[in-house]
Write a protein that holds these residues in place. Structure first.
Motif, PDB file in Angstrom:
ATOM      1  N   LEU A  65       0.851  -1.271   0.035  1.00 11.17           N
ATOM      2  CA  LEU A  65       0.129   0.015  -0.121  1.00 11.17           C
ATOM      3  C   LEU A  65       0.794   1.076   0.062  1.00 11.17           C
ATOM      4  CD1 LEU A  65      -2.606  -1.248   2.612  1.00 11.17           C
ATOM      5  CD2 LEU A  65      -2.688  -1.077   0.096  1.00 11.17           C
ATOM      6  N   LYS A  66       0.278   2.233  -0.526  1.00 14.07           N
ATOM      7  CA  LYS A  66       1.134   3.465  -0.720  1.00 14.07           C
ATOM      8  C   LYS A  66       0.060   4.801  -0.265  1.00 14.07           C
ATOM      9  CE  LYS A  66       4.300   2.273  -4.306  1.00 14.07           C
ATOM     10  NZ  LYS A  66       4.738   1.382  -3.683  1.00 14.07           N
ATOM     11  N   SER A  67      -1.206   4.611  -0.558  1.00 14.07           N
ATOM     12  CA  SER A  67      -2.028   5.834  -0.013  1.00 14.07           C
ATOM     13  C   SER A  67      -2.438   5.738   1.246  1.00 14.07           C
ATOM     14  CB  SER A  67      -3.262   5.899  -1.182  1.00 14.07           C
ATOM     15  OG  SER A  67      -4.226   4.781  -0.591  1.00 14.07           O
ATOM     16  N   GLY A 115      -0.149   6.135   7.692  1.00  6.49           N
ATOM     17  CA  GLY A 115      -1.561   6.478   7.308  1.00  6.49           C
ATOM     18  C   GLY A 115      -1.508   7.956   7.574  1.00  6.49           C
ATOM     19  N   PHE A 116      -1.406   8.497   8.941  1.00  4.77           N
ATOM     20  CA  PHE A 116      -1.691   9.876   9.112  1.00  4.77           C
ATOM     21  C   PHE A 116      -0.591  10.722   8.665  1.00  4.77           C
ATOM     22  CE2 PHE A 116      -3.915   7.916  12.781  1.00  4.77           C
ATOM     23  CZ  PHE A 116      -5.322   8.726  12.706  1.00  4.77           C
ATOM     24  N   MET A 117       0.815  10.277   8.528  1.00  4.73           N
ATOM     25  CA  MET A 117       1.547  10.868   8.109  1.00  4.73           C
ATOM     26  C   MET A 117       1.347  11.249   6.462  1.00  4.73           C
ATOM     27  SD  MET A 117       4.931   9.470  10.301  1.00  4.73           S
ATOM     28  CE  MET A 117       6.073   9.525   8.968  1.00  4.73           C
ATOM     29  N   GLU A 122      -0.210  14.586   2.080  1.00  2.00           N
ATOM     30  CA  GLU A 122      -1.024  15.033   0.717  1.00  2.00           C
ATOM     31  C   GLU A 122      -1.734  16.284   0.861  1.00  2.00           C
ATOM     32  OE1 GLU A 122      -3.667  11.691   0.517  1.00  2.00           O
ATOM     33  OE2 GLU A 122      -2.417  10.141  -0.017  1.00  2.00           O
ATOM     34  N   GLU A 123      -1.945  16.686   2.088  1.00  2.00           N
ATOM     35  CA  GLU A 123      -2.705  18.002   2.502  1.00  2.00           C
ATOM     36  C   GLU A 123      -1.770  19.238   2.179  1.00  2.00           C
ATOM     37  OE1 GLU A 123      -4.343  17.947   6.057  1.00  2.00           O
ATOM     38  OE2 GLU A 123      -6.023  16.537   5.615  1.00  2.00           O
ATOM     39  N   THR A 124      -0.498  18.883   2.360  1.00  4.29           N
ATOM     40  CA  THR A 124       0.316  19.972   1.909  1.00  4.29           C
ATOM     41  C   THR A 124       1.000  20.253   0.743  1.00  4.29           C
ATOM     42  OG1 THR A 124       2.243  18.586   2.813  1.00  4.29           O
ATOM     43  CG2 THR A 124       1.204  20.253   4.393  1.00  4.29           C
TER      44      THR A 124
END
Length: 124
Positions: A65-67, A115-117, A122-124
């Protein structure tokens, strides 16, 4: 690809997989069982076996997994499967968590942290 991501996901998945299969997960009624022994045991309810198999599969899939979303699903489902199996087993007999279950929880926690990291990235 971030080197920390590779290490957290692979360490978490590997730790969970090895702990689920080879280390003692629980102790009850004078027995200490590993995950592979629980799956092979004839007197263990099928739902417990299914939940442990789900946890094992989540540990294996986490390597691919990557996302962030997929990591959340894998870590949460693996952790939920283990804790669900423990809860169901605890209703029938007095079961205590052993080192394998604790290390598995830590491993799935590492996957969730990744996952949190990844979500923050992704948000930045």
């Amino acid at each position: 690809m971030d080197i920390k991501k590779v290490f957290l996901t692979k360490i978490g998945g590997g730790l969970s997989f090895i702990s689920l299969l080879f280390l003692p997960l629980g102790k009850g009624c004078g027995l200490t069982l590993t995950g592979s022994e629980v799956i092979r045991a004839a007197d263990v309810p099928p739902i417990i076996k299914l939940l442990l198999i789900i946890s094992i599969l989540c540990a294996i899939v986490s390597f691919l997994l990557k996302s962030a979303h997929a990591l959340f699903i894998s870590g949460g489902a693996g952790l939920g499967g283990l804790l669900g199996a423990y809860t169901i087993a605890r209703q029938d007999i007095p079961v205590e968590l052993e080192i394998g279950a604790i290390l598995t929880i830590i491993g799935f926690g590492l996957i969730l942290i990744e996952g949190f990291m990844q979500k923050q990235k992704e948000e930045t």
